[in-house]
Design an enzyme around this catalytic site. Sequence first.
Site, PDB file in Angstrom:
ATOM      1  N   LYS A  37       0.853  -1.190   0.000  1.00 50.52           N
ATOM      2  CA  LYS A  37       0.000   0.000   0.000  1.00 50.52           C
ATOM      3  C   LYS A  37       0.888   1.239   0.000  1.00 50.52           C
ATOM      4  CE  LYS A  37      -4.527   0.433   2.137  1.00 50.52           C
ATOM      5  NZ  LYS A  37      -5.224   0.468   3.422  1.00 50.52           N
TER       6      LYS A  37
HETATM    7  O1  G3P Z   1      -9.199   1.333   3.931  1.00 50.59           O
HETATM    8  C1  G3P Z   1      -9.006   2.593   4.460  1.00 50.59           C
HETATM    9  C2  G3P Z   1      -9.665   2.708   5.790  1.00 50.59           C
HETATM   10  O2  G3P Z   1      -8.986   1.942   6.739  1.00 50.59           O
HETATM   11  C3  G3P Z   1      -9.828   4.100   6.266  1.00 50.59           C
HETATM   12  O3  G3P Z   1     -11.019   4.112   6.923  1.00 50.59           O
HETATM   13  O4  G3P Z   1     -12.655   4.897   8.535  1.00 50.59           O
HETATM   14  O5  G3P Z   1     -10.231   5.476   8.839  1.00 50.59           O
HETATM   15  O6  G3P Z   1     -11.552   6.550   7.037  1.00 50.59           O
HETATM   16  P1  G3P Z   1     -11.391   5.337   7.891  1.00 50.59           P
END
Ligand code: G3P
Length: 220
Positions: free
Chosen positions: A84
């Site tokens: 990533k």
């Molecule tokens: O896949 C990306 C994810 O982990 C981010 O999610 O909820 O932190 O915006 P969030």
Amino acid sequence: MRIFLDTANIDQIKQAAKLGIISGVTTNPTLLSKENTADYESVVKTICSIVSGSVSAEVLAEDAEGMIKEGRIKASWAPNVAVKIPATAAGIEATSTLSKENIKVNMTLCFSLNQALLGALAGATYVSAFVGRLDDAGHDGMQLIKDIVEVFAHYQLPTQVIAASIRHPLHCVAAAKAGAHIATVPYSVLMQMINHPLTDVGISRFLADWRRVSSPEKGK
Ligand code: G3P
């Protein structure tokens, strides 16, 4: 649309893997921190022993040289690791180099069509567009998914679109309708996708009716 699990929690991954519908797992440094560990290698190797699909591990370097070095190391942890890499100039450069070495890259933190397009041109296997965080900022996160899917299809770019930063089941519905190849979802959202109160009510009624005819005493 395929489903990845967005977590570094091994118990959740084991539970979800049993369902037989998980095609991969995505992790990031925040998700690792929630598990209170800095041993990224051990966590990713454990996940790869549970899940045969793609498992994303994020680089921590911010310069291209560091990302390339780290990407090669993380890709060597297991054959199904995707590296990533954030959508920065350094990230695009690192993606171009690593993809030429047949290392799968998941270009992350994409918040614009341009970032996704450049990631695809650099050879990324996946681009992750952060729907929830765009919504948080007052933008239409799902419109970005629609735009990327449309442009990639128009130019026949093989890069797969991951709807990331998914916060609730309606995001999954919208991502599927928008043509996302993958939605990466937290375990809680996966459970919400499955559960429906009318299914529970239906099961209770069926069983109560069945008990009435199969053992009339219990049905009373
Ligand atoms: O896949 C990306 C994810 O982990 C981010 O999610 O909820 O932190 O915006 P969030």
